[in-house]
Scaffold this active site. Structure first.
Site, short mmCIF file in Angstrom:
data_model
loop_
_atom_site.label_atom_id
_atom_site.label_comp_id
_atom_site.label_asym_id
_atom_site.label_seq_id
_atom_site.Cartn_x
_atom_site.Cartn_y
_atom_site.Cartn_z
CG PHE A 250 1.58 -10.96 -9.09
CD1 PHE A 250 0.62 -11.43 -9.98
CD2 PHE A 250 2.92 -11.14 -9.41
CE1 PHE A 250 0.99 -12.07 -11.17
CE2 PHE A 250 3.30 -11.78 -10.59
CZ PHE A 250 2.34 -12.25 -11.46
CD GLU A 254 -2.66 -1.01 -4.06
OE1 GLU A 254 -2.98 -2.20 -4.26
OE2 GLU A 254 -3.45 -0.19 -3.56
NE ARG A 332 -10.90 -5.56 -2.13
CZ ARG A 332 -11.83 -5.46 -3.09
NH1 ARG A 332 -12.47 -6.52 -3.53
NH2 ARG A 332 -12.12 -4.29 -3.63
NE ARG A 364 -4.09 -12.54 -10.04
CZ ARG A 364 -3.53 -13.11 -11.09
NH1 ARG A 364 -2.38 -13.75 -10.96
NH2 ARG A 364 -4.10 -13.08 -12.27
CG PHE A 366 -6.46 -5.46 -1.38
CD1 PHE A 366 -5.21 -4.93 -1.64
CD2 PHE A 366 -7.34 -4.68 -0.61
CE1 PHE A 366 -4.83 -3.68 -1.16
CE2 PHE A 366 -6.97 -3.43 -0.13
CZ PHE A 366 -5.72 -2.93 -0.40
CB THR A 464 -13.12 -0.96 0.02
OG1 THR A 464 -11.74 -0.99 0.39
CG2 THR A 464 -13.54 -2.34 -0.43
CB ALA A 533 -9.32 -2.80 -6.69
CD GLU A 735 -7.56 -7.86 -6.79
OE1 GLU A 735 -8.49 -7.11 -7.20
OE2 GLU A 735 -7.03 -7.73 -5.69
N1 MTE Z 1 -1.46 -10.60 -14.12
C1 MTE Z 1 -0.14 -10.56 -14.42
N2 MTE Z 1 0.30 -11.22 -15.50
N3 MTE Z 1 0.74 -9.90 -13.62
C2 MTE Z 1 0.33 -9.24 -12.49
O1 MTE Z 1 1.15 -8.63 -11.78
N4 MTE Z 1 -1.57 -8.63 -11.03
C3 MTE Z 1 -2.92 -8.99 -10.58
C4 MTE Z 1 -3.86 -9.15 -11.78
N5 MTE Z 1 -3.26 -9.99 -12.78
C5 MTE Z 1 -1.06 -9.26 -12.15
C6 MTE Z 1 -1.93 -9.96 -13.03
C7 MTE Z 1 -3.50 -8.03 -9.66
S1 MTE Z 1 -3.09 -8.12 -8.02
C8 MTE Z 1 -4.41 -7.09 -10.07
S2 MTE Z 1 -5.17 -6.05 -8.97
C9 MTE Z 1 -4.78 -6.94 -11.49
O2 MTE Z 1 -4.09 -7.86 -12.32
C10 MTE Z 1 -4.47 -5.52 -11.94
O3 MTE Z 1 -4.72 -5.32 -13.27
P1 MTE Z 1 -6.18 -5.06 -13.88
O4 MTE Z 1 -6.90 -4.16 -12.92
O5 MTE Z 1 -5.91 -4.41 -15.17
O6 MTE Z 1 -6.83 -6.39 -14.00
N1 HPA Z 2 -7.99 -3.22 -3.60
C1 HPA Z 2 -6.71 -3.08 -3.99
N2 HPA Z 2 -5.96 -2.06 -3.68
C2 HPA Z 2 -6.49 -1.12 -2.92
C3 HPA Z 2 -7.82 -1.19 -2.46
C4 HPA Z 2 -8.60 -2.30 -2.83
O1 HPA Z 2 -9.78 -2.44 -2.46
N3 HPA Z 2 -8.04 -0.10 -1.73
C5 HPA Z 2 -6.90 0.61 -1.73
N4 HPA Z 2 -5.96 0.00 -2.45
MO1 MOS Z 3 -4.06 -6.08 -6.86
S1 MOS Z 3 -3.68 -6.92 -4.99
O1 MOS Z 3 -5.36 -5.12 -6.19
O2 MOS Z 3 -2.72 -5.05 -6.95
#
Ligand code: MTE
Ligand code: HPA
Ligand code: MOS
Length: 791
Positions: A250, A254, A332, A364, A366, A464, A533, A735
């Site tokens: 979530f 990161e 953001r 999530r 951001f 970004t 992102a 997100e």
């Molecule tokens: N879904 C689950 N089940 N667990 C997670 O930790 N993280 C969220 C989202 N959905 C998350 C989730 C976040 S913060 C992001 S940025 C995206 O999943 C990352 O994965 P994706 O880029 O493959 O969608």
């Molecule tokens: N989103 C999520 N994570 C990031 C970003 C963003 O835009 N930039 C750097 N890390």
């Molecule tokens: Mo999601 S806050 O960009 O890991």
């Protein structure tokens, strides 16, 4: 072979009698779903422990801001089972774990403690219990320094952790002066703890020479690799970081895994023994960053039709003691302070404030959610000021499709579908009739009051930080026809590995079961971006597709030569590979290619096109495209206690041509619930000493099954492919749905407003805990009694 045209050849191919299992756009189940529920899925703590593994715990500071006068670790060293104790003085390289190697975030505090819980040392013992007990035996002398704990105190100091940003569109000052009506206010928006089910964890296994292998629960294996190398003063190439899956990230993994990984790597290389660190849940919550809380001051100019003419907004964020990702997070927030609305003239500025609290981080959305909450408050204010239904104010301010479509960061919105999307949801959810029914219900019920709100979402997709918008993949085909798939993204439950496997299955037209999904490792795909992102499937899906296409091109060229047909006559179908008139199995073609000495391994690479961003100017195209959605929430509030239930939620969300509608619906549901939790019951509370007192489920209330909407209807927008050339025209989904939860805050606000005849904007801040709802009801009643809202 007679000369056949590709069209002739296609005509020769019998109609597909089957589809592959796990094609793109299919609602294929999550690749590990059965293992998640049976407990067979391996998380870092489930990996068989190497012999001699040491358990590591951190010694934490008990001051928010203080000089360390002395650190006496004798009792820690002498405690039963303790093998080693390490402080900043034992670090061979740099005492620095900051994101992007910024040098403002030490692994262990050296002279000064910057927040309550700041790690001071690590203790390694034979058992986890021994390490935990020993960690509590340190004797530390402090000289207290003034602690800046919240946004108000930080505003007084003016100290920032990272440079702020300003966006300007038109002339906000002049337009505000000229506007027929103006108003101003402030919204306070709370932070959020990630509460991933699997806490932070890292295990290091020392190898020969400088080598070290780490298993880490991280969204960003490459950054962990860099941090570990930097702390140990060894080359990146000596460090391998592997991630099979996380039990949720979530955004909280990161950058926040850096600390734990660096710590176990240090212990492993110093002692020559494997080392593992899994903090207690309380420590995890205390020492890892959270969603930034914000105070947003806004001024808005508008007319009697509810049309917004100008906005001026200042976003003050509590960043904690170090920069971490606070720069891009607060950026953001500004990028989403317009949400779906054309402001005409806008000025937006960020204020990333330094405080003596844990360094806040990605969560999530951001920063986007905080920007959007502020935007929705501005719209709500205008609705109360004009007496219009908030939905009508929203609609009149939506971005246009041919004009009124320039954002405060000067990106033109080219893919706007929010108008028709909201119209469809309004009709499907029966918004207008329910509005009437709720007014009638409220008139008839003195204590229980219902509220209804429809809120839209527009979320920008791309990092970004432009360099992060690249990804890589690696595919091997073995001679039995099985496929080994690896890519730079990490699996945290979102279903990324399933989606990428679907993409590869589709390219080769083989059943997904033939594809082996493997752990992410810096040794296979290097220099990866964080899986963040929401861009995981966009970037890694395309990279894997490119790797598969490279292999396919080799196989096609080989087969054409080998069986003496034109290349166009080699076609991968669900029945097998057609080579002219022959129908061969995938395995037969692969085996023949091997015998013909064709390389069966390929990398793939992708970088997002079209994007560019000039932060100093505040202008550019930071996003390739936008994901849209909207939610209607209905709540019932008990005005005697402030307690509430969410009666119904209807969501229409845009995933373009979804790669996997089942997984995407899961993301929409989960994201909505997480957003609702943030804005309702999840409250972080620090005491006057800067101690976080809500560090366990007993005091920090995330949504439980019983808090879900009583009726919960989720649909994906149909027949709406991405206008940009994304992977199979899908859209990112990770997100954006979190921000659908804003509808619940506004439904609560609507119910609260009823106690003053909908004449006064409740200015309900977040989180809208039952306590805050009750306090707002009482304030509103007092305001009404004093005659406010009578004009
Ligand atoms: N879904 C689950 N089940 N667990 C997670 O930790 N993280 C969220 C989202 N959905 C998350 C989730 C976040 S913060 C992001 S940025 C995206 O999943 C990352 O994965 P994706 O880029 O493959 O969608
Ligand atoms: N989103 C999520 N994570 C990031 C970003 C963003 O835009 N930039 C750097 N890390
Ligand atoms: Mo999601 S806050 O960009 O890991």
């Amino acid at each position: 072979m007679p000369d056949k045209t590709p069209a002739d050849i296609n005509a020769d191919i019998p109609a597909a009698s089957r589809r592959i299992d796990g094609a793109v756009h299919d609602s294929r189940r999550h690749e590990s779903a059965h293992k998640h529920v049976s407990g067979e899925a391996l998380y870092v703590d489930d990996i068989a422990e190497p012999a001699g593994l040491l358990h590591v715990q951190l010694g934490l500071a008990s001051r928010a801001h203080a000089r360390i006068l002395s650190l006496d670790l004798e009792a820690v060293r002498r405690a039963p089972g303790v093998v080693a104790v390490f402080t900043a003085a034992d670090i061979p390289g740099d005492n620095d774990i900051g994101a992007g190697l910024r040098h403002d975030e030490p692994l262990f505090a050296e002279d000064v403690v910057q927040y309550h819980g700041h790690p001071l040392f690590a203790v390694a013992a034979e058992t986890r219990d021994q390490a935990r007990r020993a960690a509590g035996l340190a004797k530390v002398e402090y000289e207290d320094l003034p602690a800046v704990l919240d946004i108000a105190a930080a505003r007084a100091t003016g100290t920032l952790v990272t440079p702020p940003m300003t966006l300007r569109l038109g002339d906000a000052e002049a337009a505000l002066k000229a506007a027929p009506r103006t108003l101003s206010g402030r919204i306070v928006i709370g932070g959020q703890e990630h509460f991933y089910l699997e806490s932070q964890i890292a295990m290091a296994i020392p190898g020969e020479d400088e080598d070290v292998l780490l298993h880490v629960s991280t969204q960003h294996p490459s950054e962990v690799q860099h941090i570990v190398a930097h702390v140990l003063d060894i080359p990146d190439g000596a460090v391998t970081v592997e991630v099979r899956r996380m039990g949720g990230g979530f955004g909280g993994k990161e950058t926040q895994a850096n600390l734990f990984a660096a710590c176990v790597a240090l212990v492993a290389k110093k002692t020559g023994r494997a080392a593992k660190l899994r903090p207690d849940r309380d420590d995890d919550i205390r020492i890892t960053g959270k969603r930034h809380d914000f105070e947003v001051d806004y001024q808005v100019g508008f007319d009697d039709q509810g049309r917004i003419l100008a906005t001026d907004m200042l976003f003050a964020a509590r960043c904690g003691f170090a920069a971490d990702l606070s720069g891009p997070v607060t950026d953001r927030a500004l990028f989403h302070a317009d949400n779906c609305y054309f402001y005409g003239n806008a000025r937006m500025a960020s204020l990333p404030l330094k405080t003596n609290t844990v360094s806040n981080t990605a969560f999530r959305g951001f920063g986007g959610p905080q920007g959007m909450v502020a935007a929705e408050r501005v719209v709500e204010e205008v609705a109360f000021a004009t007496g219009l239904d908030p939905l009508d104010v929203r609609k009149v301010n939506f971005y246009g499709t041919t004009d009124r479509n320039v954002t405060p960061y000067h990106q033109t919105v080219e893919d706007n579908i929010i108008g028709p999307l909201v119209d469809e949801l309004e009709a499907w959810s029966d918004y207008r009739a329910r509005r009437q029914a709720i007014r009638a219900f409220n008139a008839a019920n003195p204590y229980l009051k219902k509220g209804l709100a429809l809120t839209p979402v527009k979320f920008g997709i791309s990092f970004t930080f432009t360099p992060y918008n690249q990804g890589g993949a690696l595919i091997h085909i073995y001679t039995d026809g099985s496929i080994h798939l690896n890519h730079g993204g990490t699996e945290m439950g979102q279903g990324l590995n399933t989606k990428v496997a679907q993409v590869v299955a589709d390219e080769f037209q083989v059943d997904i079961g033939r594809i082996r999904i493997t752990a992410t490792t810096t040794g296979k795909v290097p220099n990866t971006s964080a899986t963040a992102a929401s861009s995981g499937s966009d970037i890694n899906g395309k990279a894997a597709q490119n790797a598969a296409r490279a292999l396919k091109a080799r196989l096609v060229e080989f087969a054409a030569g080998h069986w003496n047909v034109p290349e166009a006559a080699v076609v991968f179908t669900a029945e097998g590979v057609r080579v002219g008139d022959r129908l061969l199995t995938f395995r037969e073609v692969v085996k023949a290619a091997y015998m013909g000495r064709i390389s069966l391994s390929a990398t793939g690479y992708y970088k997002t096109p079209k994007i560019h961003w000039d932060r100093a100017k505040g202008q550019g195209r930071p996003f390739l495209y936008y994901a849209y959605g909207a939610a209607v929430a209905e709540v019932t509030v008990d005005t005697l206690t402030g307690e509430y239930v969410v009666d119904q939620v209807d969501i229409l969300h845009d995933c373009g041509d979804s790669l996997n509608p089942a997984l995407d619906k899961g993301q929409v549901e989960g994201g909505f619930i997480q957003g609702m939790g943030w804005l309702t019951t999840e409250e972080l509370w620090w005491d006057a000493q800067g101690r976080l007192r809500t560090h366990a489920p007993s005091t920090y209330k995330i949504p439980a099954c019983g808090d879900r909407p009583r009726r919960f209807n989720v649909r994906l927008v149909q027949n709406s492919p991405n206008v940009e050339d994304t992977i199979h025209r899908s859209k990112a989904v990770g997100e954006p749905p979190l921000m659908l939860g804003i509808s619940v805050l506004h439904a609560l606000s609507d119910a609260v407003a009823s106690v003053a005849g909908h004449k006064i904007c409740p200015r309900l801040d977040a989180p809208a805990t039952p306590e805050r709802v009750l306090a707002t009801i009482e304030r509103l009643r007092a305001q009404a009694a004093a005659g406010e809202g009578m004009a």
